[in-house]
Scaffold this motif. Structure first.
Motif, PDB file in Angstrom:
ATOM      1  N   GLU A  75      31.934-138.862 -17.991  1.00  0.00           N
ATOM      2  CA  GLU A  75      32.484-139.726 -16.927  1.00  0.00           C
ATOM      3  C   GLU A  75      31.544-140.869 -16.585  1.00  0.00           C
ATOM      4  O   GLU A  75      31.920-141.758 -15.813  1.00  0.00           O
ATOM      5  CB  GLU A  75      32.674-138.907 -15.634  1.00  0.00           C
ATOM      6  CG  GLU A  75      33.960-138.136 -15.519  1.00  0.00           C
ATOM      7  CD  GLU A  75      33.993-137.348 -14.196  1.00  0.00           C
ATOM      8  OE1 GLU A  75      33.478-137.855 -13.172  1.00  0.00           O
ATOM      9  OE2 GLU A  75      34.517-136.228 -14.207  1.00  0.00           O
ATOM     10  N   GLN A 112      20.979-141.359  -6.382  1.00  0.00           N
ATOM     11  CA  GLN A 112      22.108-142.245  -6.076  1.00  0.00           C
ATOM     12  C   GLN A 112      21.617-143.462  -5.305  1.00  0.00           C
ATOM     13  O   GLN A 112      22.022-144.594  -5.572  1.00  0.00           O
ATOM     14  CB  GLN A 112      23.151-141.507  -5.236  1.00  0.00           C
ATOM     15  CG  GLN A 112      23.915-140.433  -5.997  1.00  0.00           C
ATOM     16  CD  GLN A 112      24.858-139.664  -5.096  1.00  0.00           C
ATOM     17  OE1 GLN A 112      25.001-139.975  -3.915  1.00  0.00           O
ATOM     18  NE2 GLN A 112      25.498-138.645  -5.640  1.00  0.00           N
ATOM     19  N   ASP A 122      26.315-139.778  -0.200  1.00  0.00           N
ATOM     20  CA  ASP A 122      27.482-139.242  -0.888  1.00  0.00           C
ATOM     21  C   ASP A 122      27.852-137.933  -0.181  1.00  0.00           C
ATOM     22  O   ASP A 122      27.061-136.993  -0.146  1.00  0.00           O
ATOM     23  CB  ASP A 122      27.068-138.971  -2.342  1.00  0.00           C
ATOM     24  CG  ASP A 122      28.171-138.310  -3.159  1.00  0.00           C
ATOM     25  OD1 ASP A 122      29.179-137.861  -2.568  1.00  0.00           O
ATOM     26  OD2 ASP A 122      28.000-138.227  -4.388  1.00  0.00           O
ATOM     27  N   LYS A 181      30.840-134.415 -16.986  1.00  0.00           N
ATOM     28  CA  LYS A 181      30.304-135.386 -16.026  1.00  0.00           C
ATOM     29  C   LYS A 181      29.526-136.494 -16.733  1.00  0.00           C
ATOM     30  O   LYS A 181      29.624-137.661 -16.372  1.00  0.00           O
ATOM     31  CB  LYS A 181      29.389-134.696 -15.000  1.00  0.00           C
ATOM     32  CG  LYS A 181      30.144-133.926 -13.930  1.00  0.00           C
ATOM     33  CD  LYS A 181      30.746-134.857 -12.881  1.00  0.00           C
ATOM     34  CE  LYS A 181      31.775-134.107 -12.064  1.00  0.00           C
ATOM     35  NZ  LYS A 181      32.663-134.972 -11.309  1.00  0.00           N
ATOM     36  N   LYS A 214      14.449-141.749 -13.068  1.00  0.00           N
ATOM     37  CA  LYS A 214      15.087-143.047 -13.292  1.00  0.00           C
ATOM     38  C   LYS A 214      14.512-143.732 -14.541  1.00  0.00           C
ATOM     39  O   LYS A 214      15.244-144.316 -15.340  1.00  0.00           O
ATOM     40  CB  LYS A 214      14.874-143.943 -12.073  1.00  0.00           C
ATOM     41  CG  LYS A 214      15.619-145.264 -12.159  1.00  0.00           C
ATOM     42  CD  LYS A 214      15.356-146.164 -10.977  1.00  0.00           C
ATOM     43  CE  LYS A 214      16.222-147.421 -11.097  1.00  0.00           C
ATOM     44  NZ  LYS A 214      15.866-148.409 -10.081  1.00  0.00           N
ATOM     45  N   ARG A 216      24.575-136.046  -9.932  1.00  0.00           N
ATOM     46  CA  ARG A 216      25.369-134.999  -9.284  1.00  0.00           C
ATOM     47  C   ARG A 216      24.550-133.728  -9.275  1.00  0.00           C
ATOM     48  O   ARG A 216      23.878-133.430 -10.260  1.00  0.00           O
ATOM     49  CB  ARG A 216      26.679-134.813 -10.079  1.00  0.00           C
ATOM     50  CG  ARG A 216      27.617-133.731  -9.596  1.00  0.00           C
ATOM     51  CD  ARG A 216      28.183-133.935  -8.194  1.00  0.00           C
ATOM     52  NE  ARG A 216      29.042-135.076  -8.003  1.00  0.00           N
ATOM     53  CZ  ARG A 216      28.807-136.005  -7.050  1.00  0.00           C
ATOM     54  NH1 ARG A 216      27.772-135.927  -6.263  1.00  0.00           N
ATOM     55  NH2 ARG A 216      29.624-137.010  -6.905  1.00  0.00           N
ATOM     56  N   SER A 255      23.502-142.735 -11.127  1.00  0.00           N
ATOM     57  CA  SER A 255      24.607-141.834 -10.789  1.00  0.00           C
ATOM     58  C   SER A 255      24.222-140.395 -11.130  1.00  0.00           C
ATOM     59  O   SER A 255      23.982-140.049 -12.281  1.00  0.00           O
ATOM     60  CB  SER A 255      25.881-142.239 -11.515  1.00  0.00           C
ATOM     61  OG  SER A 255      25.652-142.268 -12.890  1.00  0.00           O
ATOM     62  N   PHE A 312      28.206-140.206 -15.445  1.00  0.00           N
ATOM     63  CA  PHE A 312      27.032-139.733 -14.705  1.00  0.00           C
ATOM     64  C   PHE A 312      25.838-139.711 -15.656  1.00  0.00           C
ATOM     65  O   PHE A 312      25.974-139.369 -16.831  1.00  0.00           O
ATOM     66  CB  PHE A 312      27.277-138.321 -14.145  1.00  0.00           C
ATOM     67  CG  PHE A 312      28.069-138.333 -12.868  1.00  0.00           C
ATOM     68  CD1 PHE A 312      27.427-138.301 -11.642  1.00  0.00           C
ATOM     69  CD2 PHE A 312      29.467-138.391 -12.898  1.00  0.00           C
ATOM     70  CE1 PHE A 312      28.151-138.324 -10.456  1.00  0.00           C
ATOM     71  CE2 PHE A 312      30.195-138.413 -11.718  1.00  0.00           C
ATOM     72  CZ  PHE A 312      29.537-138.387 -10.493  1.00  0.00           C
ATOM     73  N   LYS A 313      24.671-140.085 -15.157  1.00  0.00           N
ATOM     74  CA  LYS A 313      23.482-140.124 -15.999  1.00  0.00           C
ATOM     75  C   LYS A 313      22.566-138.924 -15.781  1.00  0.00           C
ATOM     76  O   LYS A 313      21.747-138.610 -16.625  1.00  0.00           O
ATOM     77  CB  LYS A 313      22.673-141.414 -15.731  1.00  0.00           C
ATOM     78  CG  LYS A 313      23.434-142.708 -15.957  1.00  0.00           C
ATOM     79  CD  LYS A 313      24.062-142.812 -17.328  1.00  0.00           C
ATOM     80  CE  LYS A 313      23.041-142.834 -18.452  1.00  0.00           C
ATOM     81  NZ  LYS A 313      23.705-142.785 -19.767  1.00  0.00           N
TER      82      LYS A 313
END
Lengths: 420, 420
Positions: free
Chosen positions: B127, B86, A62, B124, B27, B93, B91, B129-130
């Motif tokens: 949106e 990712q 990314d 986020k 995860k 950030r 997902s 994102f986890k």
């Protein structure tokens, strides 16, 4: 106070000693009466390490996260440079891209400048700070993410700051002491130029004289930023290096300013293709999509018939690209043929060629430069494979083994060893 | 979605493999249904390298620039962790302090949290994102500069995020698998605790059980953030590690929960000083100014005369501090004496002592803990040099050579090897 922008690349800030050495140069300019904006790269090797980590973590990364990681090297150098200057009694403050802010597009990894508001840094100068040390190569997207400008972005950062702050000059400190008439490793007669025009510098940069990034020169030309290229490792004064400036500042220019070369070129010929409108697009579209940087393009005029099913004119198309892109170019052409987009009888690939070019704004008003160039090469029995010309440049592709000889011959032929 | 905070320290993200290992743990929590905020430290060794560079560049550095430089290590880890997640299909950030923003005071190098607004990260999560990977240890000052929180700041960052986001729990991943009744290197009978109260953890942390930073435990106690300490390197599940929580959550607590020790202590006695109001301030003021962390303080009751010129009560004052601060403490006392602020007959310094403490919230309602402790030590002929007590802790200074023996003896005496 007049403002000076000074940029130090990775080798110029490779360790603490070199940062100290660069700081000395900054201090001297402060003493000359400038408010200085210093743009720094990461310590050499650091960005590569970060890029390697990113690639190992996520091969198809990314780009937002790539930028967040790789921009950190410049932040370290900026802080250390500010500290070093403070230690020398120069009031300095470091700036990361988001603090200025350096507003860019959202094109992560290859962002472009949108604006560099002066307020924050001007306010610090007004407080009495003499130096703003800015992390190069990075910016801030409209979404509030860190962006990077792509390789060589620190040169571009420097020029953008010089434009935004109406700097008197933008000094690019690097590991060479200026721009030469040609590569000094090829001929000892190579001579450092005192001045060179933006246009010539652009041709030299894109032709492989890798001192300045093309994009930074373009930007300097657009905003008329006087650039100076000089060495981090020599003692320097106000006359050091080479000034890159507007053509009008160069009083009496020589016809030819320099001889450039690019060693590892390849020549690819599509032999016998249909000569019809749209054929060039059908060829170069797929090449562009495959990321092949096509340089010279030559189309032969031909009258031979294509084949029985396709009566009509045919031609040959030749182009050049860097050797390491040949595999991609070949694949793109074969797929285009398989997909029926283009047809050709044969793909002829020559990976043993180099490009040699003469560059000079004086060419515009002087006929006979091409003739003189071809004559000189011919006198040495150097066969020319492809020719391409622009307003201020003539390039030829030749066998690689003749490259050094061609550069030396042309350097002599145009009298570049003598100051004008 | 319930929110979970997970913090990984420097050894847990020391290289790309360990980052990948930590990402697996993240995860798994996402799969359990959490929105996860991950707080990361710099890869181990990185921050030390940056600190070294700053010190070499500028011994008396500007803390603003120190912060700008040393905070970069966490930014690298945050980006790499986001990329790794990712790559695993989660997902994620990354967030640097200024992007959240983590608002702190301007106390560079030792900043304190002012506020952590939720909007940006919540947006986020909304949106889709986890995971938000946040660079620990850093923040943003009101002046727009980067701050750092001081050593161990990443634990505190984690707790502050857990409080701000009302997280279900704050999991601190480290290189031990929980909190033990005592140091397992001293006795193999040491037993991992399933739960411990904030108060006990505070006493243990400040007494040298260096698993959690004191400040992070204080913050967790104030905001009632459930902490869990567990290992990065073991397979972990919902029952792993030790929960640090409010006293009320611990049903039946033992009288004593643990035995702590601190090896390198020194005992300093000011022999024969004037016993007058203000004498303590005259001693401990200069010590604080000199940066000496005074721990235990004991004042003897004394009736002897000071000297002929100063008739009246005199006393002896004893305090303890870390061995490596003795030189500073000595200097501060000698200067105070030279300056006429205090007077003493002799400065007696013993650098061969250790501190051993028993800690437990059950002490509050159980008499006789001190007696049992002194008895056990006496049975082994261990002489107690100084005693200090708090509501949930009793500490003694003893000769260093008896330290291990004292810990083992007390661990046995209070039955800590048996689960309650």
């Amino acid at each position: 106070m007049p403002i000076l922008v000074m940029k130090f690349g990775g080798t110029s800030v490779a360790d603490l000693d070199r940062i100290a050495n660069a700081a000395e140069k900054v201090k001297r300019e402060v003493e000359r009466g400038y408010d200085v904006i210093v743009i720094v790269s990461a310590m050499s090797g650091k960005t590569n390490e970060l890029v390697r980590w990113v690639n190992e973590t996520s091969p198809f990364y990314d780009a937002r996260e790539y930028d967040a990681v790789v921009s950190s090297g410049e932040n370290v150098t900026a802080g250390l440079m500010a500290l070093r200057l403070q230690e020398m009694g120069v009031s300095a403050r470091s700036w990361q891209g988001w603090q200025v802010p350096i507003n860019t597009t959202s094109a992560h990894g290859a962002a472009r400048f949108e604006s560099i508001p002066r307020e924050n840094i001007d306010a610090k100068f007004a407080e009495g700070f003499k130096v703003a040390v800015v992390a190069g190569f990075q910016g801030l997207s409209p979404e509030g993410r860190i962006t990077t400008l792509g390789r060589g972005g620190s040169d571009t950062t420097a020029v953008a700051f010089a434009a935004a702050f109406e700097a008197e000059r933008c000094d690019i400190y690097t590991d060479v002491d200026g721009i030469y008439t040609t590569d000094p490793r090829i001929t000892s007669k190579a001579r450092k130029l005192d001045r060179i025009s933006f246009e010539e510098m652009l041709e030299l940069a894109s032709l492989g004289a890798k001192v300045l990034q093309t994009r930074s020169v373009e930007l300097a030309m657009r905003y008329k930023v006087r650039l100076r290229v000089l060495s981090s490792f020599d003692e320097t004064d106000e006359t050091s290096g080479t000034i890159v400036c507007d053509e009008e500042e160069i009083m009496e220019s020589k016809v030819v300013s320099g001889v450039a070369h690019s060693r590892d070129e390849a020549k690819i010929t599509l032999f016998t293709i249909e000569d019809r409108p749209g054929i060039a697009a059908a060829i170069f579209g797929p090449l562009a999509d495959a990321g092949v940087n096509v340089d010279m393009i030559v189309q032969n005029i031909s009258e031979k018939d294509y084949d029985d099913d396709h009566p009509g004119a045919v031609t040959d198309m030749t182009f050049s690209c860097p050797v390491d892109q040949v595999a991609r170019a070949k694949k793109a052409m074969e797929e285009a043929k398989a997909g029926g987009k283009i047809n050709y009888e044969e793909l002829i690939i020559d990976t043993d060629v180099s490009k040699v070019s003469v560059v000079g704004i004086g060419m515009r008003s002087h006929a006979g430069v091409a003739a003189k160039m071809f004559q000189a090469l011919s006198a040495d029995n150097i066969n020319i494979k492809v020719i391409a010309t622009s307003e201020i440049k003539i390039s030829v592709l030749i066998d690689r083994r003749y490259m050094e000889l061609a550069v030396q011959t042309l350097h002599d032929a145009f009298g570049l060893d003598r100051a004008s």
